[in-house]
Design a protein around this motif. Structure first.
Motif, PDB file in Angstrom:
ATOM      1  N   MET A  39      23.322  68.419  29.672  1.00 20.96           N
ATOM      2  CA  MET A  39      23.779  69.309  30.618  1.00 20.96           C
ATOM      3  C   MET A  39      22.932  69.029  31.878  1.00 20.96           C
ATOM      4  O   MET A  39      23.738  69.197  33.127  1.00 20.96           O
ATOM      5  N   GLY A  40      21.825  68.749  31.958  1.00 20.02           N
ATOM      6  CA  GLY A  40      21.252  68.586  33.174  1.00 20.02           C
ATOM      7  C   GLY A  40      20.349  69.758  33.525  1.00 20.02           C
ATOM      8  O   GLY A  40      20.656  70.690  33.122  1.00 20.02           O
ATOM      9  N   GLU A  41      18.912  69.554  33.950  1.00 19.01           N
ATOM     10  CA  GLU A  41      18.129  70.549  34.322  1.00 19.01           C
ATOM     11  C   GLU A  41      18.716  71.474  35.317  1.00 19.01           C
ATOM     12  O   GLU A  41      18.653  72.588  35.243  1.00 19.01           O
ATOM     13  N   LEU A  42      18.803  70.994  36.392  1.00 22.86           N
ATOM     14  CA  LEU A  42      19.579  71.826  37.467  1.00 22.86           C
ATOM     15  C   LEU A  42      20.700  72.500  36.944  1.00 22.86           C
ATOM     16  O   LEU A  42      20.588  73.752  37.374  1.00 22.86           O
ATOM     17  N   ALA A  43      21.612  72.023  36.300  1.00 21.09           N
ATOM     18  CA  ALA A  43      23.013  72.854  35.736  1.00 21.09           C
ATOM     19  C   ALA A  43      22.321  73.877  34.909  1.00 21.09           C
ATOM     20  O   ALA A  43      22.793  74.916  34.965  1.00 21.09           O
ATOM     21  N   ALA A  44      21.420  73.431  34.026  1.00 19.96           N
ATOM     22  CA  ALA A  44      21.001  74.527  33.126  1.00 19.96           C
ATOM     23  C   ALA A  44      20.433  75.789  33.885  1.00 19.96           C
ATOM     24  O   ALA A  44      20.387  76.924  33.457  1.00 19.96           O
ATOM     25  N   ILE A  45      19.602  75.523  34.988  1.00 17.69           N
ATOM     26  CA  ILE A  45      18.930  76.469  35.758  1.00 17.69           C
ATOM     27  C   ILE A  45      19.983  77.112  36.545  1.00 17.69           C
ATOM     28  O   ILE A  45      19.902  78.549  36.544  1.00 17.69           O
ATOM     29  N   PHE A  46      21.076  76.634  37.125  1.00 15.74           N
ATOM     30  CA  PHE A  46      22.092  77.195  37.766  1.00 15.74           C
ATOM     31  C   PHE A  46      22.777  78.223  36.639  1.00 15.74           C
ATOM     32  O   PHE A  46      23.125  79.388  37.389  1.00 15.74           O
ATOM     33  N   LEU A 308      28.543  71.237  13.829  1.00  9.27           N
ATOM     34  CA  LEU A 308      29.061  70.229  12.816  1.00  9.27           C
ATOM     35  C   LEU A 308      29.639  69.282  13.508  1.00  9.27           C
ATOM     36  O   LEU A 308      29.231  67.796  12.700  1.00  9.27           O
ATOM     37  N   TYR A 309      30.206  69.083  14.567  1.00 10.56           N
ATOM     38  CA  TYR A 309      30.845  67.662  15.104  1.00 10.56           C
ATOM     39  C   TYR A 309      30.358  67.739  16.463  1.00 10.56           C
ATOM     40  O   TYR A 309      31.349  67.976  17.396  1.00 10.56           O
ATOM     41  N   PRO A 310      29.170  67.548  16.836  1.00  9.89           N
ATOM     42  CA  PRO A 310      28.602  67.712  18.459  1.00  9.89           C
ATOM     43  C   PRO A 310      29.135  66.458  19.033  1.00  9.89           C
ATOM     44  O   PRO A 310      29.390  65.318  18.517  1.00  9.89           O
ATOM     45  N   ILE A 311      29.517  66.895  20.295  1.00 13.21           N
ATOM     46  CA  ILE A 311      30.188  65.699  21.354  1.00 13.21           C
ATOM     47  C   ILE A 311      29.382  66.061  22.490  1.00 13.21           C
ATOM     48  O   ILE A 311      29.156  67.111  22.792  1.00 13.21           O
ATOM     49  N   ASP A 312      29.157  64.981  23.360  1.00 17.05           N
ATOM     50  CA  ASP A 312      28.700  65.184  24.665  1.00 17.05           C
ATOM     51  C   ASP A 312      29.594  65.761  25.654  1.00 17.05           C
ATOM     52  O   ASP A 312      30.291  64.732  26.304  1.00 17.05           O
ATOM     53  N   ILE A 313      29.723  66.953  25.973  1.00 19.77           N
ATOM     54  CA  ILE A 313      30.453  67.315  27.019  1.00 19.77           C
ATOM     55  C   ILE A 313      29.839  68.298  28.184  1.00 19.77           C
ATOM     56  O   ILE A 313      30.344  68.976  28.896  1.00 19.77           O
ATOM     57  N   GLY A 314      28.803  68.471  27.865  1.00 22.07           N
ATOM     58  CA  GLY A 314      27.636  69.076  28.803  1.00 22.07           C
ATOM     59  C   GLY A 314      28.092  70.415  29.215  1.00 22.07           C
ATOM     60  O   GLY A 314      28.366  71.414  28.384  1.00 22.07           O
ATOM     61  N   VAL A 315      28.088  70.726  30.343  1.00 20.68           N
ATOM     62  CA  VAL A 315      28.436  72.108  30.915  1.00 20.68           C
ATOM     63  C   VAL A 315      29.729  72.542  30.821  1.00 20.68           C
ATOM     64  O   VAL A 315      30.230  73.809  30.694  1.00 20.68           O
ATOM     65  N   THR A 316      30.698  71.509  30.520  1.00 22.45           N
ATOM     66  CA  THR A 316      32.099  71.837  29.940  1.00 22.45           C
ATOM     67  C   THR A 316      32.050  72.856  28.793  1.00 22.45           C
ATOM     68  O   THR A 316      33.024  73.571  28.538  1.00 22.45           O
ATOM     69  N   TYR A 317      31.203  72.820  27.965  1.00 24.10           N
ATOM     70  CA  TYR A 317      30.948  73.471  26.826  1.00 24.10           C
ATOM     71  C   TYR A 317      30.908  75.011  27.099  1.00 24.10           C
ATOM     72  O   TYR A 317      31.517  75.665  26.246  1.00 24.10           O
ATOM     73  N   ILE A 318      30.561  75.537  28.344  1.00 17.40           N
ATOM     74  CA  ILE A 318      30.572  76.989  28.699  1.00 17.40           C
ATOM     75  C   ILE A 318      31.992  77.169  28.730  1.00 17.40           C
ATOM     76  O   ILE A 318      32.489  78.132  28.348  1.00 17.40           O
ATOM     77  N   LEU A 319      32.848  76.650  29.292  1.00 17.62           N
ATOM     78  CA  LEU A 319      34.074  76.632  29.616  1.00 17.62           C
ATOM     79  C   LEU A 319      34.910  76.632  28.166  1.00 17.62           C
ATOM     80  O   LEU A 319      35.889  77.604  27.973  1.00 17.62           O
TER      81      LEU A 319
END
Length: 358
Positions: A39-46, A308-319
């Motif tokens: 996600m990125g540390e700054l994105a997580a804090i945001f 179960l089926y993780p994929i790297d989508i970062g902050v898009t996961y929130i949406l």
């Protein structure tokens, strides 16, 4: 007098409150599932900060609920079916969802499930706890509205603020005493349920609805403070949180009292300037109760599949969590309400907005 169900500001506040709750829960689950490196540390804090700001959602519903009741019955007696109607349409779905959200604990054995079911129903040990709070205020209004009507609003509001703030400060700033049984659970969760932690929102809603015209005039009079208010309270909230002065991560923070008040007044003032509420917000408002009950299930379901089926989508996961839970809840509510008794499970669909001149 406007029909209480047709106050356009309430449609918008209810829908924004609903979306805020779903979004903050989506952020919460995403931050616990997606590694910070993805996600990125700054994105997580945001997004953690955004989650804090969105905590106005739950208490704002208490303001909305009491506003509608106070406005509806300010010039007439409360009908005999007042409580019966709310038991049928609100409390019964609460019990059904309490059972539903306890079912995963069957995997831990019948005893563990029985305990979870009991505390879900009796003390709201799932996100439906909010309904127990609302019902306390239904009873409070039913038995005491005649007395409140004859008191000066400033006195009641001041007393409610002191009681509310003092109550929350006890649990925000003191450790659970070892001499009290289950003190850790009480300090971490149960203190959410008693009405003392929310009574200021009730009082604000009560007098805003009772003196609706004066309330609107006050919003106009203090509009500059109301417009800038949410920004100031958000800055204060984030400073206290990130500095560690108030580390509680929930809507039960003492500073949320001011934050929710300013957001509620701001949204009410802004939406009062809109001639007709946006159709999408009216639609969300109609489905808000069912969304509130069901959205966490769909968030958990999506999160389970993702683990179960993780994929790297970062902050898009929130949406992803947000949109999936909203649309899935609406679809479920729509079809459940096609059944005669579906409203007993997930609540009924609210009435549509009709402009006053129609």
């Amino acid at each position: 007098m406007k029909s209480p169900g047709m106050i356009k500001e309430i449609f918008i506040l209810r829908s924004i409150g609903c979306l805020s709750i779903v979004l903050l829960h989506s952020i919460h689950i995403a931050l616990t599932t997606v590694p910070i490196r993805e996600m990125g540390e700054l994105a997580a804090i945001f997004f953690d900060s955004i989650q804090m700001i969105l905590y106005y959602g739950t208490p704002m519903f208490i303001f909305i609920s009491e506003f509608l009741i106070s406005y509806s019955y300010r010039n007439r007696e409360i009908p005999g079916h007042f409580l019966k109607k709310r038991v049928r349409f609100i409390l019964v779905p609460y019990f059904v969802m309490a059972i539903f959200y306890s079912l995963p604990f069957l995997t831990n054995g019948l005893e563990a499930w029985s305990i979870k079911l009991a505390i879900n129903i009796l003390i709201g040990d799932y996100h439906g706890y909010f309904i127990l709070i609302i019902f306390q205020f239904y009873l409070f209004h039913y038995f005491f509205h005649r007395y409140l009507k004859n008191l000066k609003p400033i006195l009641v509001l001041s007393a409610a603020l002191v009681i509310n703030a003092s109550y929350l400060m006890i649990f925000n700033f003191t450790p659970p005493p070892e001499t009290i049984p289950f003190s850790t659970y009480i300090w971490e969760r149960f203190y959410w349920v008693p009405l003392f932690g929310w009574i200021f929102y009730f009082a604000l809603g009560y007098y805003s609805g009772l003196y609706y015209e004066a309330f609107i005039r006050s919003l106009v009079k203090f509009r500059y403070l109301i417009i800038i208010g949410p920004l100031l309270t958000s800055i204060l909230l984030l400073y206290l949180y990130h500095s560690g002065l108030v580390s509680v991560h929930s809507s039960k923070r003492t500073d949320i009292l001011l934050h929710t008040t300013m957001f509620s007044l701001f949204l009410f003032y802004v939406t009062s300037k809109i001639k007709t509420p946006p159709k999408v917000l009216v639609f969300i408002s109609q489905y808000s109760f069912g969304i509130y009950l069901l959205h966490y299930f769909y968030i958990f379901l999506a999160d389970y599949v993702f683990r179960l089926y993780p994929i790297d989508i970062g902050v898009t996961y929130i949406l992803l969590l947000f949109t999936f839970s909203i649309f899935s809840s609406i679809i479920t509510i729509f079809f459940m309400n096609k059944w005669k008794y579906g409203y007993l499970i997930i609540g009924k669909v609210g009435a549509p907005y009709v402009t006053p001149d129609k």
